[in-house]
Design a protein around this motif. Sequence first.
Motif, PDB file in Angstrom:
ATOM      1  N   GLN A   1      -7.826   8.127  11.406  1.00  0.00           N
ATOM      2  CA  GLN A   1      -9.552   6.944  11.404  1.00  0.00           C
ATOM      3  C   GLN A   1     -10.203   7.685  10.752  1.00  0.00           C
ATOM      4  O   GLN A   1     -10.882   7.520   9.990  1.00  0.00           O
ATOM      5  N   ASP A   2     -10.321   9.285  11.527  1.00  0.00           N
ATOM      6  CA  ASP A   2     -11.163  10.323  11.008  1.00  0.00           C
ATOM      7  C   ASP A   2     -10.654  11.438   9.901  1.00  0.00           C
ATOM      8  O   ASP A   2     -11.348  11.597   8.263  1.00  0.00           O
TER       9      ASP A   2
ATOM     10  N   TRP B   1      -9.765   5.537   7.716  1.00  0.00           N
ATOM     11  CA  TRP B   1      -8.868   3.946   8.570  1.00  0.00           C
ATOM     12  C   TRP B   1      -9.564   3.038   9.575  1.00  0.00           C
ATOM     13  O   TRP B   1     -10.091   3.978  10.382  1.00  0.00           O
ATOM     14  N   HIS B   2      -9.303   2.187   9.850  1.00  0.00           N
ATOM     15  CA  HIS B   2      -9.765   1.291  11.137  1.00  0.00           C
ATOM     16  C   HIS B   2      -8.952   0.780  12.067  1.00  0.00           C
ATOM     17  O   HIS B   2      -7.134   1.072  11.612  1.00  0.00           O
TER      18      HIS B   2
ATOM     19  N   VAL C   1      -3.487   1.257  13.291  1.00  0.00           N
ATOM     20  CA  VAL C   1      -4.429   1.657  12.731  1.00  0.00           C
ATOM     21  C   VAL C   1      -4.007   1.946  11.191  1.00  0.00           C
ATOM     22  O   VAL C   1      -3.049   2.514  10.651  1.00  0.00           O
ATOM     23  N   GLY C   2      -4.981   1.740   9.774  1.00  0.00           N
ATOM     24  CA  GLY C   2      -4.485   1.778   8.961  1.00  0.00           C
ATOM     25  C   GLY C   2      -5.903   1.398   8.217  1.00  0.00           C
ATOM     26  O   GLY C   2      -7.011   0.680   8.420  1.00  0.00           O
ATOM     27  N   ASP C   3      -5.357   0.167   6.816  1.00  0.00           N
ATOM     28  CA  ASP C   3      -6.261  -0.243   5.725  1.00  0.00           C
ATOM     29  C   ASP C   3      -6.225  -1.384   6.184  1.00  0.00           C
ATOM     30  O   ASP C   3      -5.149  -1.981   6.587  1.00  0.00           O
ATOM     31  N   ASP C   4      -6.110  -2.740   5.239  1.00  0.00           N
ATOM     32  CA  ASP C   4      -6.172  -3.930   5.249  1.00  0.00           C
ATOM     33  C   ASP C   4      -4.508  -3.962   4.999  1.00  0.00           C
ATOM     34  O   ASP C   4      -3.968  -5.454   5.971  1.00  0.00           O
TER      35      ASP C   4
ATOM     36  N   VAL D   1       0.249  11.479   3.614  1.00  0.00           N
ATOM     37  CA  VAL D   1      -0.788  10.102   3.320  1.00  0.00           C
ATOM     38  C   VAL D   1      -1.834  11.160   1.952  1.00  0.00           C
ATOM     39  O   VAL D   1      -1.569  12.567   2.071  1.00  0.00           O
ATOM     40  N   VAL D   2      -2.694   9.809   1.560  1.00  0.00           N
ATOM     41  CA  VAL D   2      -3.278  10.582   0.446  1.00  0.00           C
ATOM     42  C   VAL D   2      -5.053  10.634   0.812  1.00  0.00           C
ATOM     43  O   VAL D   2      -5.367   9.791   1.549  1.00  0.00           O
ATOM     44  N   VAL D   3      -5.622  11.380   0.425  1.00  0.00           N
ATOM     45  CA  VAL D   3      -6.836  11.633   0.311  1.00  0.00           C
ATOM     46  C   VAL D   3      -8.243  11.820  -0.481  1.00  0.00           C
ATOM     47  O   VAL D   3      -6.772  12.282  -1.230  1.00  0.00           O
ATOM     48  N   ASP D   4      -9.181  11.806  -0.623  1.00  0.00           N
ATOM     49  CA  ASP D   4      -9.875  12.204  -1.881  1.00  0.00           C
ATOM     50  C   ASP D   4     -10.117  13.865  -1.874  1.00  0.00           C
ATOM     51  O   ASP D   4     -10.910  14.276  -2.418  1.00  0.00           O
ATOM     52  N   ASP D   5     -10.166  14.011  -0.605  1.00  0.00           N
ATOM     53  CA  ASP D   5     -10.972  15.316  -0.282  1.00  0.00           C
ATOM     54  C   ASP D   5      -9.975  16.328   0.642  1.00  0.00           C
ATOM     55  O   ASP D   5     -10.303  16.090   1.624  1.00  0.00           O
TER      56      ASP D   5
END
Length: 123
Positions: free
Chosen positions: A24-25, A29-30, A46-49, A76-80
């Motif tokens: 999540q951090d 994700w939620h 835990v993930g997205d929709d 996992v792909v992140v934007d930062d």
Amino acid sequence: MPTGTLEHANVTVSDPDRSSQLMQDLCGWHERWRGKSQFGGNTIHVGDDAHYIAFYTSGAVAERYAKGQPLNHLAVVVDDLDGAEKVVADAGLEPFGHDDYDPGRRFYFFDWDGIEFEVVSYR
């Protein structure tokens, strides 16, 4: 011919709450669901929709497997990427294998259960 996407991965961990919170951090994700597994034990999704990781525990200490037996890593792909690396380090985990390559940048880390994750950014 059928087409498909990867909906989820299910991995055994020693502490699903801890693993869920890290993702999540790390990814924003939620928690989608938590409850008893059909085979006993507990699971947190835990993930997205559309996609998620299921973190499962049976309550017993799982046997440790060497890398690649049977899983090499999850990515996992992140934007930062720099922010993601800080999340990993703040969790007490050690980023390694940093690489700038075409088309992006990446690093790896092992979680508390020896599961290897790749974190990549294409920005």
